[in-house]
Structure formats: structure tokens, C-alpha cells
Design a protein around this motif. Structure first.
Motif, PDB file in Angstrom:
ATOM      1  N   SER A  62      27.608  28.657  15.994  1.00  0.00           N
ATOM      2  CA  SER A  62      27.563  29.648  17.057  1.00  0.00           C
ATOM      3  C   SER A  62      28.604  30.736  16.828  1.00  0.00           C
ATOM      4  O   SER A  62      29.769  30.459  16.539  1.00  0.00           O
ATOM      5  CB  SER A  62      27.814  28.979  18.406  1.00  0.00           C
ATOM      6  OG  SER A  62      27.827  29.932  19.442  1.00  0.00           O
ATOM      7  N   VAL A  75      25.222  19.356  17.799  1.00  0.00           N
ATOM      8  CA  VAL A  75      23.963  18.649  18.050  1.00  0.00           C
ATOM      9  C   VAL A  75      23.293  18.442  16.695  1.00  0.00           C
ATOM     10  O   VAL A  75      23.022  19.411  15.978  1.00  0.00           O
ATOM     11  CB  VAL A  75      23.038  19.432  19.000  1.00  0.00           C
ATOM     12  CG1 VAL A  75      21.705  18.712  19.147  1.00  0.00           C
ATOM     13  CG2 VAL A  75      23.689  19.617  20.352  1.00  0.00           C
ATOM     14  N   PHE A  94      17.951  14.731  25.301  1.00  0.00           N
ATOM     15  CA  PHE A  94      18.618  15.975  24.900  1.00  0.00           C
ATOM     16  C   PHE A  94      18.171  17.137  25.772  1.00  0.00           C
ATOM     17  O   PHE A  94      19.009  17.954  26.216  1.00  0.00           O
ATOM     18  CB  PHE A  94      18.328  16.282  23.440  1.00  0.00           C
ATOM     19  CG  PHE A  94      18.689  17.685  23.034  1.00  0.00           C
ATOM     20  CD1 PHE A  94      20.014  18.079  22.905  1.00  0.00           C
ATOM     21  CD2 PHE A  94      17.696  18.630  22.806  1.00  0.00           C
ATOM     22  CE1 PHE A  94      20.352  19.378  22.557  1.00  0.00           C
ATOM     23  CE2 PHE A  94      18.022  19.929  22.457  1.00  0.00           C
ATOM     24  CZ  PHE A  94      19.348  20.305  22.332  1.00  0.00           C
ATOM     25  N   GLN A  95      16.879  17.243  26.032  1.00  0.00           N
ATOM     26  CA  GLN A  95      16.400  18.327  26.883  1.00  0.00           C
ATOM     27  C   GLN A  95      16.956  18.204  28.295  1.00  0.00           C
ATOM     28  O   GLN A  95      17.278  19.211  28.940  1.00  0.00           O
ATOM     29  CB  GLN A  95      14.866  18.313  26.895  1.00  0.00           C
ATOM     30  CG  GLN A  95      14.240  18.679  25.558  1.00  0.00           C
ATOM     31  CD  GLN A  95      12.733  18.536  25.554  1.00  0.00           C
ATOM     32  OE1 GLN A  95      12.152  18.048  26.517  1.00  0.00           O
ATOM     33  NE2 GLN A  95      12.092  18.946  24.464  1.00  0.00           N
ATOM     34  N   LEU A 130      20.595  19.433  28.067  1.00  0.00           N
ATOM     35  CA  LEU A 130      20.692  20.886  27.965  1.00  0.00           C
ATOM     36  C   LEU A 130      20.341  21.546  29.291  1.00  0.00           C
ATOM     37  O   LEU A 130      20.972  22.530  29.699  1.00  0.00           O
ATOM     38  CB  LEU A 130      19.770  21.385  26.848  1.00  0.00           C
ATOM     39  CG  LEU A 130      20.056  22.768  26.274  1.00  0.00           C
ATOM     40  CD1 LEU A 130      21.435  22.790  25.630  1.00  0.00           C
ATOM     41  CD2 LEU A 130      18.997  23.152  25.240  1.00  0.00           C
ATOM     42  N   ALA A 172      12.764  22.403  20.974  1.00  0.00           N
ATOM     43  CA  ALA A 172      14.081  21.812  21.222  1.00  0.00           C
ATOM     44  C   ALA A 172      15.121  22.327  20.235  1.00  0.00           C
ATOM     45  O   ALA A 172      16.259  22.637  20.610  1.00  0.00           O
ATOM     46  CB  ALA A 172      13.984  20.288  21.149  1.00  0.00           C
ATOM     47  N   ILE A 173      14.762  22.434  18.962  1.00  0.00           N
ATOM     48  CA  ILE A 173      15.711  22.905  17.955  1.00  0.00           C
ATOM     49  C   ILE A 173      16.076  24.368  18.207  1.00  0.00           C
ATOM     50  O   ILE A 173      17.251  24.764  18.140  1.00  0.00           O
ATOM     51  CB  ILE A 173      15.133  22.713  16.543  1.00  0.00           C
ATOM     52  CG1 ILE A 173      14.904  21.223  16.264  1.00  0.00           C
ATOM     53  CG2 ILE A 173      16.062  23.298  15.489  1.00  0.00           C
ATOM     54  CD1 ILE A 173      14.199  20.958  14.952  1.00  0.00           C
ATOM     55  N   ALA A 187      18.408  24.711  21.142  1.00  0.00           N
ATOM     56  CA  ALA A 187      19.792  24.367  20.806  1.00  0.00           C
ATOM     57  C   ALA A 187      20.472  25.488  20.027  1.00  0.00           C
ATOM     58  O   ALA A 187      21.652  25.776  20.226  1.00  0.00           O
ATOM     59  CB  ALA A 187      19.818  23.067  20.006  1.00  0.00           C
ATOM     60  N   SER A 207      21.184  28.395  22.462  1.00  0.00           N
ATOM     61  CA  SER A 207      22.020  28.081  23.623  1.00  0.00           C
ATOM     62  C   SER A 207      23.482  28.426  23.342  1.00  0.00           C
ATOM     63  O   SER A 207      24.024  28.135  22.271  1.00  0.00           O
ATOM     64  CB  SER A 207      21.891  26.600  23.980  1.00  0.00           C
ATOM     65  OG  SER A 207      22.764  26.263  25.029  1.00  0.00           O
ATOM     66  N   VAL A 210      26.064  25.242  22.918  1.00  0.00           N
ATOM     67  CA  VAL A 210      26.074  24.410  21.711  1.00  0.00           C
ATOM     68  C   VAL A 210      26.809  25.174  20.623  1.00  0.00           C
ATOM     69  O   VAL A 210      26.411  26.288  20.252  1.00  0.00           O
ATOM     70  CB  VAL A 210      24.642  24.061  21.245  1.00  0.00           C
ATOM     71  CG1 VAL A 210      24.688  23.191  20.000  1.00  0.00           C
ATOM     72  CG2 VAL A 210      23.882  23.350  22.353  1.00  0.00           C
ATOM     73  N   VAL A 212      24.730  23.410  15.312  1.00  0.00           N
ATOM     74  CA  VAL A 212      23.441  22.729  15.253  1.00  0.00           C
ATOM     75  C   VAL A 212      23.182  22.339  13.806  1.00  0.00           C
ATOM     76  O   VAL A 212      23.286  23.180  12.903  1.00  0.00           O
ATOM     77  CB  VAL A 212      22.291  23.609  15.775  1.00  0.00           C
ATOM     78  CG1 VAL A 212      20.957  22.875  15.656  1.00  0.00           C
ATOM     79  CG2 VAL A 212      22.545  24.017  17.211  1.00  0.00           C
TER      80      VAL A 212
END
Length: 307
Positions: free
Chosen positions: A27, A63, A133-134, A137, A187-188, A191, A194, A197, A200
């Protein structure tokens, strides 16, 4: 056109690797020139140590998405990429920071979670599913917006599980190869996009063929070290060049190296034991067949009248 080039590069970097690959997004440090391709072998612990960044109590430190094997025992990530099942992840491939083509020790979610704890990437590590995980988040996003949300009534075991997940700052997401590819893709990407996070990592459990190959190399390396230790304990060779040639020849002869269930001495001892048991049983049986007369008299018959 650019998307097609990125998709082709993504499929080539994943599908042509002989080991478990790993793609890392960090990030706030995306590279405009594309990801850095690293072909050197690295273990999972060192990989997770390298992604450690700034700590934030309100964000997840890392993650790790771990795709399981498919029905044929091959890497599930390679199957998803070759089939074009995760197009949104392929779009994010150009924003990745690092692509490791040879990651060792990725055998299960449990081993990756253990390496994450030992690497110090976060304070608490939890193994979760896609649904968990969802939920995690979503809870982070709702907490940031609403300042908290009340959940429905659940069992004590579920409450304990959710508490452990809520306290974890490193999540190892166990992704089954038979799950819906659209949910995996979403989902990936969620992440990656986001802000909660920090890092990743997308990787895959090593295929069965690679596990067998790694074990064969480990056996050969152990045999070579054992033989080198035995040779160093004895007299030294006078010519070092001959010693290097012998070691090279030993490395080339690893094809016939294998383990046996017992040594020749143990096998000979077992054969002697069974032979001894058979001989003793045969002798005792023959002795048991010897018979004598059943009636004994005090007065013997007259001579000539024995019959």
C-alpha cells in the motif's frame, strides 16, 4: 492492448514457474514501471519479513491469499490464471511491487501462518476462509464509517472465533480451488484497493510434483553431506582437484539414491529368526509324533508266546 499485454505477462509469470509463485502489493508504494521480478529462491518466512511495513493499529499488516491445489494436484493459481478466471486481478498485476517466482515452504495455510508468526510481520496471525475475510473487511469499513455495528446472536464458539479474527492483524486466507472464481477475484481486488490493508500477497500451495521433487533434492543433499562428513573424518585427499571432481560425480549420481526400510543386518536377523522358529516347530512336531506302548504288565509272556 495494454490490458492484453499485462494479462499475457501475468499468465506467463505464473504458469511457467516450477515453484510456488507469490505476487506482492504494498500500500502506498506502487511502481509505475511494473513489478520487480525476482527469480532467486526465497522461503515463505523471508518473503513475509520483506513485506513488513509501517504499523497501524487500525489496518491489517498483511493479507495472504493462498490458493489450494486443483483436482489434478497442480497449483490452483496457475489454473485460474490460464483459464482467465480472475481478470480484475490481472488488471492489478501492473501495480504489483514484487513477483517472486520461486517461494519455498508454501505447503499449507498452517505452515504459512506459522512462518508469518515467526517472521514478525504482525502481532497476531489468523487462518480464515473467504467468508471470514470478507466479514472482517466489511467490519473494518463499517467501524470506520459508523463507529461500530451490532452483530446478530451467535454461539460462544463463533464469538470466540470472531474475536480472534478481529484481534488479528495478519490474515492467511485459505482459498479453495473449487470456489467461485468471481468471488476470489473480487476478494483479492478488494484487499488491494482497501486502505485498511497494508500488504497483499497472492500465492499458491505447491503442486504435488514439486513437493516430490523438493523431497528428492533434500534426500540427495542429505546423502551428500553425510558422505562428505564421513570422508572428512578419515584421511584427507592429497589433491584438492580430485576431491572436487569426486563431489561433482556424487552430485550427478543422486538418481539412484533412495531409502530402505531396514538394513541388511536387520533383514538377515529377521530371516534367521523365522528359520529358527520354523525349525523348532518342525522338531517339536516330530518329537510329538513318537509313540510308545500304552499298557505295561508285571508278568511277561512265556518265551515263544509273545505273539
Amino acid at each position: 492492448m495494454k490490458l492484453a499485454i499485462l494479462a499475457t505477462a501475468f499468465a506467463a509469470s505464473i504458469g511457467l514457474t516450477s515453484a510456488a509463485p507469490a505476487i506482492v502489493w504494498k500500500s502506498g508504494s506502487s511502481s509505475s514501471s511494473g513489478p520487480s521480478h525476482i527469480s532467486d529462491a526465497i522461503d515463505a518466512r523471508s518473503l513475509l519479513s520483506s513485506v513488513d511495513g509501517e504499523r497501524d493499529s487500525s489496518a491489517l499488516a498483511a493479507v495472504v491469499f493462498l490458493v489450494g491445489r486443483d483436482a489434478n494436484g497442480s497449483e490452483g493459481l496457475a489454473s485460474l490464471v490460464s483459464g482467465g478466471s480472475i481478470p480484475r486481478v490481472q488488471e492489478k498485476y501492473g501495480l504489483a511491487n514484487e513477483v517472486h517466482h520461486h517461494v519455498q515452504g508454501v505447503e499449507s495455510a498452517r505452515t504459512v501462518a506459522r512462518d508469518a508468526r515467526q517472521s514478525g510481520v504482525g502481532s497476531t496471525v489468523a487462518e480464515v476462509s473467504m467468508e471470514e475475510f470478507q466479514r472482517k473487511l466489511s467490519s473494518i469499513a463499517q467501524t470506520e464509517v459508523e463507529g461500530g455495528v451490532e452483530g446478530k446472536k451467535v454461539s460462544k464458539a463463533e464469538q470466540k472465533r470472531r474475536r480472534a479474527i478481529s484481534e488479528a492483524d495478519v490474515l492467511v486466507v485459505n482459498v479453495g480451488a473449487n470456489e467461485d472464481a468471481t468471488k476470489i477475484d473480487s476478494a483479492i481486488v478488494a484487499a488491494i484497493e482497501s486502505s485498511s490493508v497494508r500488504n497483499v500477497v497472492l500465492s499458491s500451495i505447491r503442486s504435488i510434483e514439486e513437493v516430490k521433487h523438493a523431497r528428492t533434492l533434500a534426500v540427495g543433499d542429505r546423502f551428500t553431506k553425510h558422505k562428505a562428513a564421513r570422508s572428512s573424518a578419515g584421511r584427507r585427499l592429497e589433491d584438492e582437484a580430485d576431491n572436487e571432481n569426486n563431489q561433482n560425480n556424487n552430485n550427478q549420481d543422486q538418481e539412484g539414491v533412495y531409502y530402505v526400510n531396514m538394513t541388511p543386518n536387520i533383514f538377515a536377523g529377521l530371516l534367521f529368526f523365522f528359520l529358527f522358529v520354523f525349525t523348532a516347530y518342525l522338531g517339536l512336531t516330530c518329537m510329538n509324533m513318537i509313540e510308545g506302548q500304552d499298557v505295561y504288565v508285571k508278568k511277561l509272556p512265556v518265551i515263544g508266546r509273545e505273539v
